[in-house]
Design a protein around this motif. Structure first.
Motif, PDB file in Angstrom:
ATOM      1  N   GLN A 144      46.900  29.934   6.838  1.00  0.00           N
ATOM      2  CA  GLN A 144      47.214  30.798   7.984  1.00  0.00           C
ATOM      3  C   GLN A 144      45.935  31.264   8.678  1.00  0.00           C
ATOM      4  O   GLN A 144      45.844  31.297   9.902  1.00  0.00           O
ATOM      5  CB  GLN A 144      48.045  32.005   7.524  1.00  0.00           C
ATOM      6  N   THR A 145      44.938  31.599   7.859  1.00  0.00           N
ATOM      7  CA  THR A 145      43.659  32.051   8.420  1.00  0.00           C
ATOM      8  C   THR A 145      43.007  30.939   9.244  1.00  0.00           C
ATOM      9  O   THR A 145      42.541  31.162  10.364  1.00  0.00           O
ATOM     10  CB  THR A 145      42.714  32.479   7.284  1.00  0.00           C
ATOM     11  N   MET A 146      43.017  29.742   8.666  1.00  0.00           N
ATOM     12  CA  MET A 146      42.382  28.616   9.370  1.00  0.00           C
ATOM     13  C   MET A 146      43.095  28.315  10.680  1.00  0.00           C
ATOM     14  O   MET A 146      42.466  28.096  11.715  1.00  0.00           O
ATOM     15  CB  MET A 146      42.398  27.367   8.480  1.00  0.00           C
ATOM     16  N   ALA A 153      45.079  30.241  12.482  1.00  0.00           N
ATOM     17  CA  ALA A 153      44.950  31.324  13.464  1.00  0.00           C
ATOM     18  C   ALA A 153      43.599  31.195  14.162  1.00  0.00           C
ATOM     19  O   ALA A 153      43.502  31.327  15.389  1.00  0.00           O
ATOM     20  CB  ALA A 153      45.080  32.674  12.765  1.00  0.00           C
ATOM     21  N   SER A 154      42.577  30.882  13.398  1.00  0.00           N
ATOM     22  CA  SER A 154      41.253  30.786  13.994  1.00  0.00           C
ATOM     23  C   SER A 154      41.121  29.545  14.870  1.00  0.00           C
ATOM     24  O   SER A 154      40.533  29.577  15.955  1.00  0.00           O
ATOM     25  CB  SER A 154      40.212  30.768  12.880  1.00  0.00           C
TER      26      SER A 154
END
Ligand SMILES: Cc1ncc(COP(=O)(O)O)c(C=O)c1O
Ligand SMILES: Cc1ncc(COP(=O)(O)O)c(C=O)c1O
Lengths: 483, 466, 483, 466
Positions: free
Chosen positions: D114-116, D118-119
């Motif tokens: 999710q972090t990847m 989103a970025s």
């Protein structure tokens, strides 16, 4: 729980075998087995679960920092595994004609060529199955050389006292007696002692450089001269090649024959004990004696050279050509590294070792050779800690397991008391090294404050400290059913 | 940098900590004149994609063949689970289990393996592997000589794999051990007592008995074992582990059983892979365990009394005993043993027996079809396991090449090692060579042989030596 | 530790990408990214070690008994994985011509044929990507059917109150309103309520049989009649097909359309959440509406049928043909099982469930439907335990983790209080089931003697009981760097 | 019994415990008349070896082709480590992480994913996957309509993948949502503001913006985004995640950025595999997260205050909210997300950017070579990422077939979905199609085209409609 303990009579896993048992009445009864062997009777899931869970009980490079000195526990690239296991490569029979293996043989030939360059040798044979077999090969070649000249009085192999156990054991297997050469105060071979030892009985010297003491033998050129002058030959134990890859070649140092541990320097997996591969390189003097087979490339075709074309060969060391699958992994690794990558291996394994040595020294640990550069590995001695706290190197090793680090090599080389031989390898990051140094520092503190904590280690592994003495006294080497 | 995680900042900090201003400085103890330049024969690096493509192309180039060669390496089905588990990082990337508490996975697998092998061979104990079958035989010869203490002569029948005999020779002769060969029966292809007679009386350390032998033929193991023991020689059995699912285990040969058992472990889960990695296994009687080479795992207890596993009897080994060790072996073939253990667990006794029986049945089916042709005949009349020798009326080499052209590897050419057998090949059909493959072989063999019958290539070629 | 926390600026993993960055000046600046994305900068070893260690924090079938009701967590044969990942199969582009995929298409065609037989349906489309998409497909087909007849007044889908959440959610996605039908005391649909509910608004009924209550709906023939008589159609939720494989066919029960969960009945892996595959079968009435593509075999060739040849199709549900790799795994599994193996799946999953139900009942647990046969799963209610000790089903579930068992499905179906829906599957051995029953018995005892032990569970997992409320209130859905 | 561990003794004991005398009895609640007989269309079982051989043969039959097709699925190099880790049993054989404490591995992977994502997209949050890119677009349309509340009309340019438009139609139309198409510029192959004009004033829930679009062309995303927001419509971006390593992230489009971002995750580590499994991804602004479909993982703390991961916002999902859920999705594409996370971790920002740049460069190189031939021309003049449309002077189908005969898949035939473009194909050269492949393509294309120039097959064939 052993697999035998989840086994049940009459259970069988029918997807994995022919669906029915074929008739065997053509095999007379007297040749036949009367009772079935004690193999597990488990389902596929039971086997899979059992061995998956067992695997989780191991430390490994893929899960832990594993700074086991002399073993070069670096990253084993997954591409090497995958590409060595392509179906066509796996399916090829060792006696399939060369015409059906040109792709495979091309890899082997190119690997030979690269290893020649790296070692500075005239020729390479890939066939030895591990480092020790490579050693055997090298010493047997030395013997064959002397014999070929009718020089049969040479009965001794010289080995430094710091040498790995395989060196003297190999000399014995080749019918030689072993003469130990002591190490000087700074870790180099004691030159005077060497000079005193060489003579007409000297068949050769086995040496690794950098040595197992983690330092580079500075007088190597002179050593080579001394041995050669006495009519002996020089054997290079390549277990530490990682330290000098692309920086200096054993051939240039004066060695006549060398083995390499591809499972160390070329990052093929250790597999919980093997397989390895121990190719041997020789200079022009010893080249005729190389073991067969060797790959050659002529007229656009790759083929095997055997005893027929290499009549002076010491012969064969295994049923087929060597650990082909391991060699393929090494080949892939070498292509991924390339020329520059090789040098970098030496550079960063050396940087990591020197950094750890410096930091551990600052943290209060004693380096065995504080005035020397570390090679790709280095030694600390915990003698002082033992004297002060009663905690021995083995305790510290076990306590490291609790902190999530595999222990360094302990009690080897034998001449350094309470020693840790630490080899971080180039594939570990500074943060990991720092973590290890912190753990060592913590343990040293624990040794003072709560020595029982350290002596009772490990606490968090699947089993606590094992009773080795009992293992050797009350031998239990196989499971037997209760009834 | 491939496989190196260092950042510029790390490097700087590390050099500072060491107190040098460049990595190069760390190599300053190496005499400058020894330093080498660029590795000109190592090509520049490729990325993973490029290497993948290269390897895929090379693999494609080698292709698939329908294989009827055995001769020491056998194509068996390996359950998919075997290598999917074996290559798990925890097994794949661990070292020899020196730190037992951090290696219980590997150690327990080895203990289970030892149990399975001991039972399969009918012996008391097994070690944790040697390099391969051939070098295991050499180690067995050394062990027999150490155990026997008096004699240094060992009988090796010519029915033992010729390369095993070569390897044994390469390895043991430096230690003043004499290897004596024993000829085989022309009719049966086996070792007969008569041939041993000439060695009676001499001091013998051991007799090697292969079962099945290199020709696939079953030896009279009971008689041979008893003969050896009667003459105060140890018995070294060389066996195929798959065959043992059907055949009497060496521990039960003759009145007292074999003393040392070795063999090639490849049929237990190792892919053919052009010759390796495979593994050698060795089993022996409890009494001789201290003479065994190689790693051995024992069960013991931990500080709290729970069972656990550890390397044991290490005083036999090079890292402790150095020049007095039982062998110089260090790294063995551990991962292959892991695969073999899982392989055996998945097959179980019933599965392994079915595999063995099917190999036997397929080979008999193949032999029946091939020998029905004119120009193809059995050389020996004794029962076989899953290999047999056939004599051809045309040059073996030409026939095998013609078959290769049809995608078939038709067998192992025996003319190099056994010229006395004429144009002979050794064929093998494992459980993976079913009807379809056998029919294909038969079809092409029939075409090739009849073409040669009708139209021999040329006058010179009729000479079998060509 | 998150992968981002071991990441360092300027680190890059150059084996995995082109060795240099190619020029991109043909892309005008305004289209270009200004700042690099926050992806980890780690070495291959760091990534490998991180994810290997993470994997070890999971329970899975390969490591644990996982009796998650309604999920059919049985053994996923490794052969299925290996054979679906042969290089040529992995490398084939979905838009590669059919001529280059005859091997692949043959597998798909044969899978369709087998699924037709198993479900008793006239035709099958493999394209839906999971169970829920299969449901959508089925209900959308029902709608298309009614629409095709101009029968547009039907606005309701009937769903039993025990149904899985995807059933009502699907009805909504298809533009229907949902009408719940209550369950009778013995677990069957309340027939009188059903009769009262059907009418001209009824588009169809969604049912799974055996139901999620773990019992076989005995009045299925009558139910089908009632719905059909009212002009509605019957949709079969195939999540529980494992229970009846080769024993009874949904088509024979009167269903018009069915989805299957190949990731349940056909043992394709759940993969920590997916992928699955939800093929749909239809009888002759609904066949024209099946989603495309569908494989056909004509004149010795396999090819795709698309909307061009199937003009009434509800259309496409994904960009390509479906989860091909999952379908290949299911195909391999079906070939390994064969005709007889299918039946055995039903038999032994049923035997295991009934055995566990019987033993748990003997151990003092309350079965939700004590007078019924269990299908491949069954329900116990822990209401009494809760009343007596305050320990709730969730606590027992967490405590099971400590004992090395994955918890059953909890709090579903909703109509049974404090419920455990337990599905052992056919691939588990009696000893495993007994171990689980013992664990349950121990926990029940603990609940009485030391309830805090149970309420505080789990104690041995990588983390202790997690705060779900905080997770939902203080949303933290992505990592952000500190500075 | 394959995959069933029961022994006769177990079965007996279990039946006794249940109190029945046969397994068959356990099925006695099923009305007898419903019971089926043998499954005649399911063949008898094969053993693993037989199935392995069958599958190897089928795979061989399909073979390898040099692939220049993209059109929504892209051939990228996938590091070997990706699937070696992804198929570890602990990831492979786990369920959706309902029991968080026993699923931290999967949950942390999803949180990292999710972090990847989103970025990469420049958005606030990401979910844990949807089925694929096409169905993700459908879900985005539904989500936009839910979020917008007022309007049910959504604009989808015809530069969006035609099958994505079909799938969206199949999925959303049952809910009374209107999809309106927008024509593309004949010259640029992109969506121009003029084409949107006619929709101004009407109530619009959202505008879909592909980047790059189906033709490989870069859209004027800033203008389009601002237009949509000006007209009170949400912006749904459909993007290629590899392209995002080079291209402006949707979160930064126009003045306010896109509202919902979806796409096909396949380029991040999923093999082509004839079409699946792949995965769809979806990102959005924090404000809209409660309207998002699919699983979402959150970080929280455990009972002792240590961080841990768990599924969160489950009140959006079918198992809690049932008929009021944001979607019916349950099983998603978790394992592919695991692969994608490892894939992105191995490549890193630099690696992904190099891949993207090389795809772009290879495609330009291919275009240059192909358009240098007579009879091959670019159709659109706008910049492209790694795909482009070419018009051929011969029937696309014939040319592609001729290339296939040479082992080359030359591109995607556009004539079915875009007949207005004439004999057009969509070509793509990813980073895996280097000089060698491009040269091979060019060589054969040249031969095929010149043959057709000199010697057109026959008069009828000259008709482009044939
Ligand atoms: C210095 C040294 N020499 C030789 C060897 C033997 O190599 P192998 O284990 O491959 O037989 C080793 C390995 O442990 C070693 O460290
Ligand atoms: C009864 C039932 N129906 C439908 C589904 C939905 O299937 P999927 O998760 O494949 O979308 C499930 C899965 O959990 C289920 O158990």
């Amino acid at each position: 729980m052993l697999i035998f303990e989840i086994s049940k009579k009459d259970r069988c896993n029918p997807s994995q075998a022919p669906l029915e048992k074929a008739a065997v009445e053509k095999i007379p009864d007297r040749f036949r087995r009367k009772q079935r062997p004690l193999l597990p009777q488990v389902s596929e899931l039971q086997a899979l679960r059992h061995y998956t869970r067992l695997s989780q009980q191991n430390f490994s490079i893929d899960t832990h920092f594993y700074p086991l000195g002399s073993c070069t526990m670096k990253y084993n690239p997954r591409a090497c595994n995958r590409l060595a296991m392509l179906p066509q490569l796996l399916g090829r029979h060792p006696y399939a004609p060369e015409t059906t293996g040109q792709g495979f043989l091309a890899c082997m030939y190119e690997l030979q060529e690269m290893l020649k360059d790296i070692t500075g040798m005239a020729a390479v044979s890939l066939t030895p199955l591990a480092g020790a077999q490579g050693e055997f090969t090298g010493v047997a070649m030395i013997r064959a050389y002397h014999d070929s000249r009718g020089d049969t009085g040479r009965s001794e192999i010289l080995v430094p006292d710091a040498a790995h156990g395989t060196n003297p054991a190999t000399a014995t297997m080749c019918g030689y007696s072993v003469r130990e050469i002591p190490t000087g105060r700074e870790g180099d071979v004691d030159l005077e002692e060497l000079k005193a030892a060489v003579g007409p009985k000297t068949a050769g010297l086995m040496l690794t450089n950098p040595s197992t003491l983690g330092v580079f033998e500075r007088h190597i050129t002179e050593i080579a001269r001394v041995v050669h002058d006495a009519g002996g030959l020089l054997y290079y134990d390549g277990a530490n090649l990682n330290a000098i890859l692309g920086k200096v070649k054993p051939g240039d140092m004066g060695f006549d024959v060398i083995h390499m541990n591809l499972h160390k320097t070329f990052s093929t997996p250790h597999g919980g004990g093997g397989p390895g591969a121990g190719p041997v390189g020789a200079n022009e003097t010893l080249q005729p004696f190389l073991p067969v087979p060797v790959v050659t490339h002529e007229g656009g075709e790759y083929r095997w050279l055997t005893e027929i074309s290499l009549p002076h060969s010491i012969g064969r060391l295994s049923a087929f050509m060597g650990n082909a699958g391991v060699l393929l992994r090494a080949y892939v690794y070498a292509r991924l590294l390339g020329r520059d990558g090789m040098q970098r291996v030496a550079e960063f394994s050396t940087l990591n070792a020197n950094y750890m040595a410096a930091q551990l020294a600052k943290a209060g640990f004693q380096l065995a050779y504080p005035d020397r550069r570390a090679s790709h590995e280095f030694i600390i001695t915990l003698k002082q800690l033992k004297d002060e706290t009663g905690v021995i190197a083995m305790d510290v090793a076990k306590r490291l397991l609790d902190k999530g680090y595999h222990a360094p090599t302990t009690y080897f080389p034998l001449l350094v008391p309470e020693c840790f031989l630490i080899e971080p390898t180039e594939s570990e990051d500074k943060d990991v090294l720092d973590g290890f140094i912190d753990a060592m520092t913590e343990i040293a503190a624990e040794a003072k404050d709560s020595p029982e904590q350290v002596k009772g280690a490990p606490h968090t592994t699947p089993v606590r400290r094992l009773d080795d003495v009992r293992a050797a006294r009350q031998l239990d080497l196989r499971w037997r059913p209760r009834d | 940098m491939p496989f190196i995680p260092h950042t510029e900042a790390d490097i700087k900090a590390m050099l500072e900590a060491v107190g040098v201003d460049s990595i190069e400085t760390l190599f300053d103890e190496i005499p400058a004149e020894l330093r080498c330049g660029e590795l000109t024969n190592v090509p520049p690096r490729m990325n993973e994609f490029e290497v993948t493509r290269l390897m895929l192309e090379r693999a494609e180039q080698d292709g698939y063949y329908i294989n009827f060669i055995g001769a020491g390496a056998y194509e068996h089905h390996i359950p998919a689970a075997v290598w999917e588990i074996t290559t798990r990082g925890e097994f794949y990337s661990a070292y020899t289990p020196y730190q037992a508490e951090a290696s219980q996975g590997t150690l327990q697998v080895l203990y289970e393996f030892q149990t399975m092998m001991a039972s399969l061979t009918g012996m008391d104990v097994a070690n944790a592997s040697l390099y391969d079958g051939a070098s295991a035989l050499a180690e067995a010869v050394l062990m027999a000589v150490r155990t026997h203490r008096k004699a240094r002569r060992v009988l090796i029948p010519t029915t033992v794999h010729p390369v095993y005999r070569q390897v044994t020779h390469s390895i043991v002769t430096n230690q003043d051990i004499e290897l004596l060969s024993v000829p085989f029966s022309k009719q049966g292809g086996h070792t007969v007592l008569d041939a041993l007679k000439s060695h009676e009386g001499g001091d013998l350390a051991a007799l090697v008995i292969p079962q099945p032998n290199f020709f696939g033929v079953l030896e009279d193991v009971d008689e041979l074992t008893n003969w050896a023991h009667r003459h105060n020689a140890l018995v070294i059995a060389v066996v195929n582990p798959v065959a043992l699912a059907l055949l009497a285990p060496p521990g039960e040969w003759g009145d007292a059983g074999a003393d040392i058992v070795v063999g090639e472990g490849q049929p237990l889960g190792a892919p053919l892979s052009s010759g390796g990695p495979y593994f050698g296994f060795m089993c022996c009687r409890q009494a001789h365990v201290r003479q065994m080479p190689g790693r051995i795992v024992g069960r013991t207890v931990d500080a709290t009394g729970n069972p656990g596993f550890t390397l044991t009897l290490q005083a036999r080994e090079q890292h402790i005993r150095r020049s007095k060790a039982t062998s110089n072996i260090c790294t063995n073939q551990g991962l292959l043993v892991t695969a073999a253990t899982i392989h055996m667990a998945l097959l179980g006794p019933e599965g392994l027996e079915r595999v063995a029986a099917q190999c036997h049945a397929n080979t008999l089916a193949l032999l029946e079809k091939l020998t029905a042709m004119s120009g193809v005949e059995r050389v020996f009349d004794r029962p076989v396991f899953h290999e047999a020798v056939l004599r051809l009326s045309s040059p073996a080499n030409d026939v095998l090449r013609a078959l290769e052209g049809q995608g078939i590897l038709g067998g192992y050419n025996l003319t190099q090692y056994y010229p006395e057998l004429g144009e002979a090949i050794l064929v093998c059909a494992t459980e993976t060579r079913g009807h379809e493959d056998i029919d294909k072989y038969t079809f092409h063999m029939e075409r090739i042989m009849s073409k040669r019958r009708l139209d021999p290539p040329c006058a010179v070629k009729a000479n079998p030596k060509d």
